[in-house]
Design an enzyme around this catalytic site. Sequence first.
Site: not given
Ligand code: NAD
Length: 517
Positions: A200, A253, A258, A275, A309
């Site tokens: 997804k 994310g 998370g 992550e 991130c």
């Molecule tokens: P986000 O958490 O908003 O979304 C990430 C994914 O999770 C999307 O596909 C979203 O649709 C899904 N999602 C959101 N809520 C959910 C839920 N309740 N249940 C299931 N799925 C859900 O993050 P974003 O805005 O897309 O990305 C930015 C974030 O990701 C930043 O905080 C960044 O630090 C983090 N990130 C971490 C890494 C790492 O490797 N540690 C790498 C890149 C980004």
Amino acid sequence: MSAANIVTETTPRRADSAAGASAAAPEQFQMYIDGAWCDAISGRTFETKNPYTGEVWARLPQADHRDVDRAVRAAHAAFTTGPWAQMTASDRGLLLYRLADVIAANTERLADLEVRDNGKLRVEMLGQMKYLPRWFQYYGGLADKVQGHVTPIDKKGMFHYIIYEPVGVVGAITPWNSPLLLTVWKLAPALAAGNTVVVKPSEFASASMLGLAELFEQAGFPNGVLNVVTGFGHDAGASLVEHPLVARIAFTGGNVGGRKISEAAARNFKRVSLELGGKSPNIVFEDADLDAAVKGAISGVFAASGQTCMAGSRLLAHASIHDELVERLVARVSQARLGDPNAPDTEVGPVATEPQLARVLEYIEVAKNEGARCVLGGKRPDRAECGSGWFVEPTIFTSVNNDMRIAREEVFGPVLSVIKFETDDEAVAIANDTEFGLAAGIWTQSLERAISLPRRLQAGTVWVNAYRVVSYLAPFGGMKESGIGRENGAEAIYEYLEAKSVFINPKPAIANPFTLQ
Ligand code: NAD
């Protein structure tokens, strides 16, 4: 089934058309479930905008729990009964090699899709796409090198061995900032281990994942091994996490999503890796090569417009070089070329989403109100080459202390907080004084610091005289609120395997059935 159902050629690039020029009709995409291209059962779609133009460029199916259920059942059938389930580990490895070759022949197209979705520099996205095959080659090679073993079991006459088995259906949920790279970190080990996967992708950047699914089809993966559902986190994403046939969730994310996923996975006793975000320190000591450190600070937080991130969003500067470091940084960053992410000489592109733009600007105001001193940027740029794209000027705050929100919360934009320190112990204390623990940078010419400080920093990755370096060979992941689990490196394949313990008693006699043997 036809690849023609999704984008078959790249939309003409907009390098020569200013933002605001008339929009082409949006591309229509379909999802990929059980080897077929399909719409959502509800028929609903959602749109995604190009961050450089602000225009809708694509329309995608909006999956709900029914589509997720179809995808998971297809993945489960492929895992249990299809040709994939019968394949040897060596043959799985060869299929991953073939996929690597197909990806290598299609990097331009995948990069085009990513740039239109997230506005990151084409030069960076193309570099990432060219790197993707390495993950499939590395884990393809590892597929038939996962060996169980016989133990010297302490039970007389008994034979005992351990085998590693795939966990089953893996749900991969990924963000928008490096959509394919971060998905491939999950796909390659999960598939090498023999699992099947439902992805997804982010609702803000799903197109490249559909482009990659097309390449799985070309490489000859059996139906159902890879499935892609597009839609929103609270709906499609949550349904994937809750689905009883999904054995493991691999999530990248933000911390809000998370935490919800972690709670939902705990309710169902699902295995999960997370992550998450960071507020990483990039520490410049008085003995550092300042030219290198300036570049390191830039790559830490202004590359990718700070949307990584691992962003080095807290620059810790020794008091004796603080002013010179800031001066050199301002001199270079003020010259950074903002503009069309497709242009080869652009250095800073827009931020990826409208909500992200609002969030970054809000943090800038918070920092000003908290007393931080804005020495560069601090607003949207007024430059013709930025058009109406979602740009924020590269922004530098000094006089930041580590208690300010700008030093504690993840901004995910081109905003740097500079914090002064006097001693090594103080630098370590400030660096570790954060809820996060994803990454850290150290700039020094002292061998002693280079060796001793990485051990003292609470971060999953530490770079010395470098920043923002990743590899398929190097485990990546966070401590504290930056997550659980590691991706990349040989050990990552075990994140997608279960150890099974087998005891064989050649003489079927039990001495006393009422006690532990
Ligand atoms: P986000 O958490 O908003 O979304 C990430 C994914 O999770 C999307 O596909 C979203 O649709 C899904 N999602 C959101 N809520 C959910 C839920 N309740 N249940 C299931 N799925 C859900 O993050 P974003 O805005 O897309 O990305 C930015 C974030 O990701 C930043 O905080 C960044 O630090 C983090 N990130 C971490 C890494 C790492 O490797 N540690 C790498 C890149 C980004």
